[in-house]
Write a protein that holds these residues in place. Structure first.
Motif, mmCIF file in Angstrom:
data_model
loop_
_atom_site.group_PDB
_atom_site.id
_atom_site.type_symbol
_atom_site.label_atom_id
_atom_site.label_comp_id
_atom_site.label_asym_id
_atom_site.label_seq_id
_atom_site.Cartn_x
_atom_site.Cartn_y
_atom_site.Cartn_z
ATOM 1 N N PRO A 29 34.834 44.506 31.440
ATOM 2 C CA PRO A 29 34.219 43.670 32.195
ATOM 3 C C PRO A 29 35.400 42.529 32.703
ATOM 4 C CG PRO A 29 33.010 43.788 30.259
ATOM 5 C CD PRO A 29 34.105 44.855 29.964
ATOM 6 N N ARG A 30 36.396 42.381 31.794
ATOM 7 C CA ARG A 30 37.320 41.323 32.032
ATOM 8 C C ARG A 30 38.316 41.958 33.055
ATOM 9 N NH1 ARG A 30 37.085 40.976 26.417
ATOM 10 N NH2 ARG A 30 39.075 42.191 25.987
ATOM 11 N N VAL A 32 37.342 44.015 35.407
ATOM 12 C CA VAL A 32 36.655 44.040 36.662
ATOM 13 C C VAL A 32 36.755 42.567 37.346
ATOM 14 C CG1 VAL A 32 34.247 44.301 37.880
ATOM 15 C CG2 VAL A 32 35.116 46.045 36.124
ATOM 16 N N ASP A 33 36.559 41.674 36.451
ATOM 17 C CA ASP A 33 36.498 40.388 36.775
ATOM 18 C C ASP A 33 37.934 39.957 37.606
ATOM 19 O OD1 ASP A 33 33.944 39.803 36.212
ATOM 20 O OD2 ASP A 33 34.638 38.938 34.072
ATOM 21 N N ALA A 34 39.115 40.299 36.787
ATOM 22 C CA ALA A 34 40.297 40.304 37.332
ATOM 23 C C ALA A 34 40.617 40.963 38.723
ATOM 24 C CB ALA A 34 41.434 40.680 36.374
ATOM 25 N N GLU A 36 38.257 41.703 40.864
ATOM 26 C CA GLU A 36 37.316 40.626 41.731
ATOM 27 C C GLU A 36 38.144 39.496 42.367
ATOM 28 O OE1 GLU A 36 34.530 41.721 43.595
ATOM 29 O OE2 GLU A 36 35.000 43.652 42.516
ATOM 30 N N GLU A 37 38.624 38.760 41.230
ATOM 31 C CA GLU A 37 39.308 37.512 41.607
ATOM 32 C C GLU A 37 40.612 37.758 42.353
ATOM 33 O OE1 GLU A 37 41.721 34.204 39.128
ATOM 34 O OE2 GLU A 37 39.913 34.944 38.144
ATOM 35 N N GLN A 57 43.051 48.926 34.593
ATOM 36 C CA GLN A 57 41.958 49.430 34.507
ATOM 37 C C GLN A 57 42.065 50.979 34.432
ATOM 38 O OE1 GLN A 57 39.579 49.407 38.194
ATOM 39 N NE2 GLN A 57 37.758 49.206 37.244
#
Length: 158
Positions: A29-30, A32-34, A36-37, A57
């Protein structure tokens, strides 16, 4: 149908592998967040954060796949339940080197191997040379530094 090759390992190696798998899954999840950011910053062609996150990833997903495969094929072996007069997976062997100095190794799985800690893989050159040997057998192993000679002094299952 081809049979699935089992991977022998000690319980501690299996536990470490499952812990590593959990940590990688927790990292997903971290990442994916990175991604997206980084994507929110605009042009992806020159966005180092985006490319680094995508590369991480890929590494994490490859590691997860590898660990899941290894875990699914794990064959946990408890050396304390083993016996015999031949060196097998899980055995702890004492060898005498060229100078009659004793060296001690445990034969373990590839994931658990740590030569400095005296744990060698059954797939390593020395591990392969030891499997099936008995006390007083002489062993010659070719290593990067040259040929090494050993004599099996003791076999234990601890």
């Amino acid at each position: 149908m081809a049979s699935v090759e089992k991977l022998p390992m000690l319980a501690e190696g299996y536990e470490r592998m499952t812990a590593d798998l959990k940590a990688l899954r927790d990292e997903r999840p971290r990442i994916v967040d990175a991604i997206e950011e980084a994507r929110a910053h605009g042009d992806l062609s020159e966005n180092a954060e985006y490319h680094a996150a995508k590369e991480r990833q890929g590494q994490v997903e490859a590691s997860i796949s590898d660990l899941e495969d290894r875990i699914s094929r794990a064959q946990i072996i408890d050396p304390a339940t083993l016996s015999g007069d031949k060196i097998i997976f899980g055995a702890t062997v004492t060898l005498l080197d060229d100078d009659d100095k004793p060296v001690k190794y445990q034969i373990v799985g590839t994931y658990e191997a740590d030569a400095k800690a005296g744990r060698i893989s059954y797939n390593s050159p020395l591990g392969k040379a030891l499997i099936g040997r008995k006390v007083d057998d002489e062993i010659e192993v070719t290593v990067p530094a040259g040929d090494k000679f050993f004599v099996v002094e003791k076999i234990e299952f601890i």
